[in-house]
Design a protein around this motif. Structure first.
Motif, mmCIF file in Angstrom:
data_model
loop_
_atom_site.group_PDB
_atom_site.id
_atom_site.type_symbol
_atom_site.label_atom_id
_atom_site.label_comp_id
_atom_site.label_asym_id
_atom_site.label_seq_id
_atom_site.Cartn_x
_atom_site.Cartn_y
_atom_site.Cartn_z
ATOM 1 N N GLY A 68 -37.591 31.959 -109.173
ATOM 2 C CA GLY A 68 -36.248 31.530 -109.558
ATOM 3 C C GLY A 68 -35.262 31.618 -108.404
ATOM 4 N N GLY A 69 -35.542 32.452 -107.422
ATOM 5 C CA GLY A 69 -34.604 32.640 -106.319
ATOM 6 C C GLY A 69 -35.157 32.254 -104.964
ATOM 7 N N GLY A 126 -37.619 27.127 -108.885
ATOM 8 C CA GLY A 126 -37.402 27.643 -110.241
ATOM 9 C C GLY A 126 -35.981 27.370 -110.714
ATOM 10 N N GLY A 178 -35.771 27.987 -118.540
ATOM 11 C CA GLY A 178 -35.881 26.578 -118.224
ATOM 12 C C GLY A 178 -37.264 26.056 -117.853
ATOM 13 N N PRO A 213 -40.565 26.843 -118.327
ATOM 14 C CA PRO A 213 -41.549 26.550 -119.370
ATOM 15 C C PRO A 213 -41.077 25.450 -120.328
ATOM 16 N N GLU A 259 -41.582 22.079 -118.662
ATOM 17 C CA GLU A 259 -43.024 21.758 -118.670
ATOM 18 C C GLU A 259 -43.453 21.275 -120.063
ATOM 19 N N GLY A 275 -45.441 33.643 -107.820
ATOM 20 C CA GLY A 275 -44.086 33.531 -108.364
ATOM 21 C C GLY A 275 -44.095 32.797 -109.699
ATOM 22 N N VAL A 317 -42.943 30.043 -110.925
ATOM 23 C CA VAL A 317 -43.234 28.605 -111.007
ATOM 24 C C VAL A 317 -44.741 28.324 -110.886
ATOM 25 N N CYS A 352 -47.875 35.936 -112.672
ATOM 26 C CA CYS A 352 -47.041 34.942 -111.969
ATOM 27 C C CYS A 352 -45.572 35.329 -112.064
ATOM 28 N N GLY A 353 -45.092 35.512 -113.275
ATOM 29 C CA GLY A 353 -43.692 35.884 -113.479
ATOM 30 C C GLY A 353 -43.484 37.338 -113.085
ATOM 31 N N ASP A 354 -42.251 37.809 -113.229
ATOM 32 C CA ASP A 354 -41.967 39.185 -112.800
ATOM 33 C C ASP A 354 -42.738 40.192 -113.645
HETATM 34 O O1 KG4 Z 1 -40.960 35.060 -110.327
HETATM 35 P P1 KG4 Z 1 -40.045 34.903 -111.463
HETATM 36 O O2 KG4 Z 1 -40.490 35.391 -112.823
HETATM 37 O O3 KG4 Z 1 -38.673 35.583 -111.191
HETATM 38 C C1 KG4 Z 1 -38.041 35.534 -109.940
HETATM 39 O O4 KG4 Z 1 -38.420 36.338 -109.064
HETATM 40 O O5 KG4 Z 1 -37.182 34.631 -109.807
HETATM 41 O O6 KG4 Z 1 -39.701 33.352 -111.561
HETATM 42 C C2 KG4 Z 1 -38.836 32.867 -112.540
HETATM 43 C C3 KG4 Z 1 -38.718 31.365 -112.374
HETATM 44 C C4 KG4 Z 1 -37.683 30.758 -113.310
HETATM 45 O O7 KG4 Z 1 -36.855 29.877 -112.570
HETATM 46 C C5 KG4 Z 1 -38.524 30.031 -114.334
HETATM 47 O O8 KG4 Z 1 -37.876 28.919 -114.912
HETATM 48 C C6 KG4 Z 1 -39.713 29.602 -113.477
HETATM 49 O O9 KG4 Z 1 -39.976 30.727 -112.673
HETATM 50 N N1 KG4 Z 1 -40.882 29.285 -114.311
HETATM 51 C C7 KG4 Z 1 -41.429 28.050 -114.371
HETATM 52 C C8 KG4 Z 1 -42.488 28.133 -115.327
HETATM 53 N N2 KG4 Z 1 -42.538 29.423 -115.797
HETATM 54 C C9 KG4 Z 1 -41.544 30.106 -115.150
HETATM 55 N N3 KG4 Z 1 -41.141 26.911 -113.720
HETATM 56 C C10 KG4 Z 1 -41.872 25.817 -114.009
HETATM 57 N N4 KG4 Z 1 -42.883 25.814 -114.925
HETATM 58 C C11 KG4 Z 1 -43.216 26.938 -115.602
HETATM 59 N N5 KG4 Z 1 -44.200 26.928 -116.502
#
Ligand code: KG4
Ligand code: ZN
Length: 358
Positions: free
Chosen positions: A144-145, A170, A186, A188, A191, A280, A282, A311-313
């Protein structure tokens, strides 16, 4: 037999309150004994984004319970741990303080080590939780960042070769979801609704696609989504625009990744099959996974994606980074500073702001 290191990881840099207990395996991968995540989606949904004070309050309310749950699930007690690792940056400072303070307190009273962790390093090393990966590898970190191409030469040895000059991928997903009213969070949602649309119905810009090496730009794309959203008349138009946006992101990532792969080969003089790691939030996107897997095949790279839970935090990646830093004694009291900005490659140029020439 050599003792297997066990760490508690704590993550509170943004809107996930997370704790995890991780033990190293003898083959260089990790055994995740527990991975507890409490998301604050409900709290931030009505604002369409993360509100720092609300996030911090929610971390304070939940963190002790989440840590207890992670320890209980892992069947470990504080006395069984070798150390505690907390994210200390980059992120929202009011949120980072929550994880830092409780992690440091547990370590102090348990008389074990405390290892401060860069959240980006957590993501960068996350694919090695489940896969044995050798250095050097090419990393695409998309969250996201952040959106960065990094040559990972070893632990604590990161060379950034490309980054976004404005929005992160993201962030572009999140803003597009907000513009099209597709829901929160946003990425998910875009997608999901893209599956109902035609990805070829709108032609959208691919900023700096033919210049700037593997640096990226997404702000112009988002602005064009906003412009085109004003003329849509039906839900089908909306899904078509979402699908076209996702397709454009895929085209940009494909082209920029190809450039990054060539640069990786040149800089590492490595012509054999090399690992290409995508990490990350995304990286959870199925169309992006498929696109970059196809490209890797063509370019003779071995694509490696973390499972979606990593993948996510999450705090497993923080505990895992903690174990690796602890083994190499790469931690000290001086680095215990909570920071909003903390690039992985401290020598990388800062590529944001007016007057930038690529
Ligand atoms: O790594 P993360 O969980 O947190 C940060 O360190 O930012 O990434 C969050 C980002 C968000 O912008 C979220 O919308 C994006 O990852 N994200 C996705 C998907 N799942 C999470 N972007 C596109 N498709 C996805 N399925
Ligand atoms: Zn993250």
């Amino acid at each position: 037999m050599k003792k297997k290191l066990t760490f508690l990881g704590i993550e509170t840099s943004c809107d996930e309150t997370a704790a995890s207990v991780v033990q190293e395996n003898s083959d260089g991968t990790a055994k995740v004994l527990s991975n507890v995540i409490s998301s604050q989606i409900k709290e931030h949904k009505k604002f369409g984004g993360v509100v720092p004070e609300i996030a911090a309050r929610s971390h304070v309310e939940n963190i002790d319970f989440i840590i207890k749950r992670a320890l209980d699930k892992s069947r470990k007690k504080i006395k069984d741990l070798d150390g505690v690792a907390s994210t200390t940056g980059p992120g929202l400072v009011v949120c980072l303080h929550v994880g830092y303070n409780i992690g440091k307190s547990i370590a102090t009273f348990g008389k074990i080590s405390f290892v401060p962790i860069n959240h980006l390093e957590g993501h960068a090393l996350s694919p090695s939780i489940e896969n044995k990966i050798s250095f050097p590898y090419l990393l695409l970190l998309v969250s996201g960042g952040h959106s960065q191409y990094i040559i990972v030469r070893g632990l604590n040895n990161y060379k950034q070769i490309g980054t976004t000059i404005d929005d992160a991928v993201g962030e572009a997903f999140d803003k597009t979801a907000k513009i099209l009213n597709l829901g929160y969070p946003g990425g998910p949602c875009v997608e999901k609704f893209s599956k109902l649309g035609n990805k070829n119905s709108f032609v959208l810009p691919q900023p700096i696609i033919n210049r700037g090496g593997c640096n990226m730009s997404f702000a112009g794309l988002k602005t064009d989504v906003l412009r085109k959203s004003k003329n849509i008349k039906s839900d089908q138009d909306k899904y078509n625009l979402a699908a076209s946006f996702q397709e454009t992101i895929n085209k940009i990532l494909r082209k920029k990744t190809e450039i990054a792969m060539l640069e990786f080969r040149q800089k590492t003089s490595n012509n054999s099959t090399s690992p290409f790691v995508v990490a990350g939030g995304v990286a959870a996107n199925e169309t992006i996974r498929k696109n970059l897997k196809d490209l890797s095949k063509k370019m003779n790279f071995k694509p490696i994606f973390p499972s979606k839970e990593f993948c996510g935090d999450n705090a497993a990646m923080i505990a895992w980074a903690g174990i690796q830093r602890y083994k190499k004694k790469l931690f000290n009291k001086k680095s215990e500073i909570v920071r909003s900005r903390w690039p992985l490659d401290s020598k990388a140029p800062f590529l944001k702001g007016p007057g930038l020439k690529l």
